[in-house]
Write a protein that holds these residues in place. Structure first.
Motif: not given
Length: 60
Positions: A10-16, A37-40, A51-57
């Motif tokens: 796990i990394q923290i990149i640009d506050s995410k 922690i919110p999914k966004d 693929i990422r746009p089709y996840t809830e994250y």
């Protein structure tokens, strides 16, 4: 049984929170959401960008 290697990366990149590797049974993202922690704010970095746009994250 012995496990050698990285189970979770796990990394923290640009506050995410970027989950680069998740070898846990239930998924560390679920634990983060349950902790409030919110999914966004969570990026599933182990998924390809297309693929990422089709996840809830978050996408990035």
């Amino acid at each position: 049984m012995r496990v050698h290697g990285c189970i979770v990366h796990i990394q923290i990149i640009d506050s995410k929170i970027w989950i680069q590797r998740d070898g846990t049974e239930d998924g560390i993202a679920n634990d983060l959401v349950n902790a409030g922690i919110p999914k966004d704010q969570i990026v599933l970095g182990f998924h390809p960008l297309e693929i990422r746009p089709y996840t809830e994250y978050a996408v990035s």
